[in-house]
Design a protein around this motif. Structure first.
Motif, PDB file in Angstrom:
ATOM      1  N   MET A   1      30.991  82.749 -23.647  1.00 60.95           N
ATOM      2  CA  MET A   1      29.585  83.055 -23.407  1.00 60.95           C
ATOM      3  C   MET A   1      29.310  84.550 -23.585  1.00 60.95           C
ATOM      4  N   VAL A   2      30.217  85.390 -23.079  1.00 67.00           N
ATOM      5  CA  VAL A   2      30.049  86.830 -23.224  1.00 67.00           C
ATOM      6  C   VAL A   2      29.980  87.205 -24.695  1.00 67.00           C
ATOM      7  N   GLN A   3      30.894  86.600 -25.487  1.00 69.64           N
ATOM      8  CA  GLN A   3      30.909  86.888 -26.921  1.00 69.64           C
ATOM      9  C   GLN A   3      29.599  86.434 -27.567  1.00 69.64           C
ATOM     10  N   PHE A   4      29.071  85.300 -27.132  1.00 67.58           N
ATOM     11  CA  PHE A   4      27.830  84.779 -27.672  1.00 67.58           C
ATOM     12  C   PHE A   4      26.679  85.754 -27.392  1.00 67.58           C
ATOM     13  N   LEU A   5      26.574  86.219 -26.137  1.00 70.43           N
ATOM     14  CA  LEU A   5      25.495  87.127 -25.770  1.00 70.43           C
ATOM     15  C   LEU A   5      25.680  88.522 -26.352  1.00 70.43           C
ATOM     16  N   ASN A   6      26.910  88.867 -26.715  1.00 68.96           N
ATOM     17  CA  ASN A   6      27.137  90.150 -27.373  1.00 68.96           C
ATOM     18  C   ASN A   6      26.636  90.153 -28.812  1.00 68.96           C
ATOM     19  N   LYS A   7      26.465  88.963 -29.385  1.00 67.33           N
ATOM     20  CA  LYS A   7      26.015  88.857 -30.776  1.00 67.33           C
ATOM     21  C   LYS A   7      24.527  88.554 -30.892  1.00 67.33           C
ATOM     22  N   TYR A   8      23.995  87.768 -29.935  1.00 68.04           N
ATOM     23  CA  TYR A   8      22.630  87.277 -30.058  1.00 68.04           C
ATOM     24  C   TYR A   8      21.881  87.424 -28.737  1.00 68.04           C
ATOM     25  N   THR A   9      20.595  87.730 -28.851  1.00 68.27           N
ATOM     26  CA  THR A   9      19.719  87.764 -27.687  1.00 68.27           C
ATOM     27  C   THR A   9      18.791  86.555 -27.765  1.00 68.27           C
ATOM     28  N   PRO A  10      18.994  85.539 -26.929  1.00 62.33           N
ATOM     29  CA  PRO A  10      18.111  84.361 -26.960  1.00 62.33           C
ATOM     30  C   PRO A  10      16.682  84.745 -26.587  1.00 62.33           C
ATOM     31  N   LEU A  11      15.700  84.180 -27.314  1.00 64.46           N
ATOM     32  CA  LEU A  11      14.289  84.498 -27.074  1.00 64.46           C
ATOM     33  C   LEU A  11      13.525  83.318 -26.474  1.00 64.46           C
ATOM     34  N   ARG A  12      13.606  82.170 -27.127  1.00 60.58           N
ATOM     35  CA  ARG A  12      12.886  81.001 -26.607  1.00 60.58           C
ATOM     36  C   ARG A  12      13.431  79.737 -27.251  1.00 60.58           C
ATOM     37  N   VAL A  13      13.083  78.598 -26.653  1.00 62.01           N
ATOM     38  CA  VAL A  13      13.493  77.299 -27.183  1.00 62.01           C
ATOM     39  C   VAL A  13      12.514  76.883 -28.273  1.00 62.01           C
ATOM     40  N   LEU A  14      13.045  76.533 -29.443  1.00 61.94           N
ATOM     41  CA  LEU A  14      12.215  76.083 -30.562  1.00 61.94           C
ATOM     42  C   LEU A  14      12.024  74.573 -30.558  1.00 61.94           C
ATOM     43  N   ALA A  15      13.082  73.852 -30.215  1.00 58.51           N
ATOM     44  CA  ALA A  15      13.018  72.388 -30.242  1.00 58.51           C
ATOM     45  C   ALA A  15      14.105  71.827 -29.348  1.00 58.51           C
ATOM     46  N   GLU A  16      13.898  70.588 -28.928  1.00 59.81           N
ATOM     47  CA  GLU A  16      14.890  69.891 -28.112  1.00 59.81           C
ATOM     48  C   GLU A  16      15.109  68.510 -28.682  1.00 59.81           C
ATOM     49  N   GLY A  17      16.330  68.026 -28.570  1.00 57.47           N
ATOM     50  CA  GLY A  17      16.662  66.689 -29.030  1.00 57.47           C
ATOM     51  C   GLY A  17      17.764  66.104 -28.169  1.00 57.47           C
ATOM     52  N   SER A  18      18.208  64.915 -28.522  1.00 59.23           N
ATOM     53  CA  SER A  18      19.260  64.267 -27.736  1.00 59.23           C
ATOM     54  C   SER A  18      20.577  65.024 -27.817  1.00 59.23           C
ATOM     55  N   TYR A  19      20.764  65.807 -28.895  1.00 58.31           N
ATOM     56  CA  TYR A  19      22.004  66.552 -29.081  1.00 58.31           C
ATOM     57  C   TYR A  19      22.033  67.823 -28.252  1.00 58.31           C
ATOM     58  N   GLY A  20      20.882  68.389 -27.916  1.00 61.92           N
ATOM     59  CA  GLY A  20      20.829  69.669 -27.225  1.00 61.92           C
ATOM     60  C   GLY A  20      19.538  70.382 -27.562  1.00 61.92           C
ATOM     61  N   LYS A  21      19.614  71.661 -27.878  1.00 59.89           N
ATOM     62  CA  LYS A  21      18.415  72.448 -28.149  1.00 59.89           C
ATOM     63  C   LYS A  21      18.614  73.361 -29.348  1.00 59.89           C
ATOM     64  N   VAL A  22      17.489  73.760 -29.926  1.00 54.36           N
ATOM     65  CA  VAL A  22      17.477  74.806 -30.943  1.00 54.36           C
ATOM     66  C   VAL A  22      16.728  75.989 -30.355  1.00 54.36           C
ATOM     67  N   ILE A  23      17.363  77.143 -30.317  1.00 58.95           N
ATOM     68  CA  ILE A  23      16.734  78.318 -29.741  1.00 58.95           C
ATOM     69  C   ILE A  23      16.530  79.387 -30.808  1.00 58.95           C
ATOM     70  N   LEU A  24      15.503  80.173 -30.617  1.00 59.80           N
ATOM     71  CA  LEU A  24      15.265  81.344 -31.454  1.00 59.80           C
ATOM     72  C   LEU A  24      15.981  82.525 -30.808  1.00 59.80           C
ATOM     73  N   ALA A  25      16.738  83.272 -31.600  1.00 56.56           N
ATOM     74  CA  ALA A  25      17.491  84.411 -31.077  1.00 56.56           C
ATOM     75  C   ALA A  25      17.410  85.574 -32.048  1.00 56.56           C
ATOM     76  N   LYS A  26      17.789  86.735 -31.543  1.00 54.54           N
ATOM     77  CA  LYS A  26      17.776  87.951 -32.345  1.00 54.54           C
ATOM     78  C   LYS A  26      19.189  88.505 -32.424  1.00 54.54           C
ATOM     79  N   ARG A  27      19.616  88.871 -33.636  1.00 54.71           N
ATOM     80  CA  ARG A  27      20.950  89.433 -33.813  1.00 54.71           C
ATOM     81  C   ARG A  27      20.993  90.849 -33.239  1.00 54.71           C
ATOM     82  N   ILE A  28      22.154  91.210 -32.647  1.00 51.21           N
ATOM     83  CA  ILE A  28      22.259  92.491 -31.950  1.00 51.21           C
ATOM     84  C   ILE A  28      22.908  93.565 -32.807  1.00 51.21           C
TER      85      ILE A  28
END
Length: 553
Positions: free
Chosen positions: A1-28
């Motif tokens: 998780m730390v590595q994930f947040l070190n690369k991307y800043t999550p902004l908001r949820v774009l879509a949701e489905g049975s598999y999980g979610k699609v989020i909009l993020a910004k590269r760091i």
């Protein structure tokens, strides 16, 4: 998780489905500030299962026999489907590079980490009402008690962000011109030819999976149902029912053929391309299901009565909107959706078709058209938000009272707190907006709007009754409990007061049956959902729905 947040800043949820979610993020770091879409699969698995999977060799896809599948629990089946969906995305999409196919930036499989959506909660809470925050706080308290270690198995797929939505959004606003239709059909065709060279079939082509980037170019996405063209036996035949109903070829819907004889996935992709072509130029699909026993429009196509099929559509629809479809385009559509798979054109033959090859596309004009529709979408969303914001406020107040009282009873808060909440419930509330009276008006007879609403309902298997000479439709709709049904009426009433004389006022009504089981969520879902549908059909009929000023008429 730390590595994930070190690369991307999550902004908001774009879509949701049975598999999980699609989020909009910004590269760091690398390409700092670039927006990306991250599809996150939440497997909710335990450590023991994770270790057993990790013993499997390399990155091989997990092949499970039918016997094993039949012994799985529903949760296990869902998890297995999610794993296969993610593996398909990685195997097929990550290995493709093409200007009209969405680009994969990074993938990570089965990462054991904390919930990656926790970092979004703070941002979401700032946008929530007081009642929603109260509910979330109570849920979080219980969740912490029940799940002190909020970790799980996640896989994620980082892709380029197509910020202009998808083609479905655009054709819901308006049919595309022949110029724009040909422009995007060619881009889709180029993407499909590239997949053919890579020996891949998509199996879920539909406007929702055709994304539009910032330059208004097409990006083919969602390879969760993709497969190798040669099939498991090497004879190019496939035996699993995959796709989306309105775009599935008849040989897939016929389970006897699908499971015993099989189907050629390239031919079924071509069939879906035909449905997409029609949807772009007409603004709606040619049929809701490729079954001649259940769909009257496809029945005509199944009998190869193509001229009659087009006469029906032109008489009932396209001529009213001023849509003129040339014979070459009709011929192409007819050749793509044949009930006999071997009669359909191949991708190479489509490339050489006179309409595809000969039509002179004005790219700049096509993109200007899409930009205009994009602006219209944003304005409509803003208008919809203005119409529904007051309704949401009053409904959220009602939710607050009900949920707060529920928590008080469950956690046995003292009598003084109970009295305070009771007093709040008893105080008269100033209801600024009534969801059953959404302040929506049309100037002309709403008959065409109601006909479109009826057709939509029938295509989606909704129970409804519409008397042709009336201005109302009665529905029988399921509640959120999944058990009970409620009567729901959409009606346009003639204005009788000074300010609305000559207009038709939109109202929603609930019948008496099961009305006591309605929740605030049910009311919001049904009223706001139907309001959005009616706005779209009203615009399509040239009889726009608009609101008067918030005054007592």
């Amino acid at each position: 998780m730390v590595q994930f947040l070190n690369k991307y800043t999550p902004l908001r949820v774009l879509a949701e489905g049975s598999y999980g979610k699609v989020i909009l993020a910004k590269r760091i770091h690398e390409k700092e500030g670039e927006l990306v879409a991250i599809k996150i699969f939440n497997f909710k698995d335990d450590e023991k299962n994770h270790q057993s999977r990790s013993r499997r060799t390399g990155n091989q896809r997990s092949n499970i026999s039918g016997t094993e599948l039949s012994k799985m629990t529903p949760d296990s089946l869902k998890r297995h489907g999610m794993i296969r969906h993610f593996q398909n995305e990685v195997v097929f999409l990550a290995g493709i590079s093409h200007p009209y196919i969405v680009k994969v930036i990074e993938t990570a499989s089965l990462v054991h980490m904390a919930n990656p959506f926790n970092c979004l909660q703070g941002q979401q809470q700032t946008q929530q009402s007081q009642s929603q925050q109260f509910i979330e706080e109570r849920k979080n308290v219980r969740q912490i008690k029940e799940e002190p270690n909020q970790t799980g198995l996640y896989s994620y797929l980082v892709m380029e962000y197509a910020e202009r939505g998808n083609l479905f959004d655009y054709i819901c606003q308006s049919p595309l011109s022949e110029n724009a239709t040909c422009f995007y059909f060619r881009q889709l065709l180029e993407a499909m030819v590239h997949l053919k060279r890579s020996k891949i079939c998509h199996r879920d082509l539909k406007p929702e999976n055709l994304l539009i980037d910032n330059n208004y170019d097409l990006k083919l996405a969602d390879f969760g149902f993709a497969t190798h063209a040669q099939g498991i036996n090497g004879n190019f035949m496939h035996f699993t029912c995959k796709g989306t109903l309105g775009y599935m070829a008849p040989e897939i819907l016929n389970l006897q053929i699908c499971e015993n004889i099989g189907y050629n996935a390239e031919q079924t992709d071509v069939f879906a391309m035909g449905v997409i072509l029609f949807s772009l130029i007409m603004g709606r699909p040619p049929f809701w299901k490729a079954d001649p026993m259940e769909d009257k429009h496809f029945k005509i196509l199944n009998l190869q009565q193509y001229q009659y099929f087009w006469n029906v559509w032109e008489t009932q629809y396209s001529s009213q909107l001023g849509i003129v479809i040339r014979e070459e385009l009709k011929n192409l559509f007819n050749s793509l959706v044949s009930s006999v798979p071997c009669y359909r054109l191949t991708l190479n033959e489509i490339c050489n078709h006179p309409w595809v090859r000969g039509y002179k596309v004005d790219e700049e004009l096509a993109k200007k058209e899409m930009h205009h529709l994009w602006v219209q979408m944003k304005l409509r969303e803003q208008q919809q938000g203005n119409l529904s914001s007051k309704a949401k406020d009053s409904q959220q107040q009602y939710q607050q009272d009900q949920i707060r009282q529920s928590f008080v009873e469950q956690e046995q808060i003292d009598q003084n707190s109970q009295m305070t909440i009771d007093n709040q419930n008893q105080q008269p509330q100033s209801i600024v907006y009534d969801p059953l009276n959404p302040n929506g008006y049309v100037q002309s007879d709403p008959k065409n709007i109601l006909i479109e609403l009826e057709q939509y309902a029938l295509k989606n298997n909704m129970k409804c009754k519409y008397k042709k000479n009336s201005h109302k439709i009665d529905f029988l709709l399921p509640l959120s409990d999944g058990v009970n049904l409620v009567e729901f009426e959409v009606v346009f009433e003639k204005g009788k007061k000074k300010k609305d004389q000559g207009l038709y006022k939109l109202r929603f009504k609930f019948g008496d049956e099961n009305v006591e089981k309605l929740t605030a969520n049910d009311v919001e879902f049904l009223t706001s959902g139907f309001l959005q549908l009616i706005q779209g059909f009203a615009a399509m009929a040239g009889n726009n729905l608009y609101s008067l000023e918030d005054e007592i008429l």
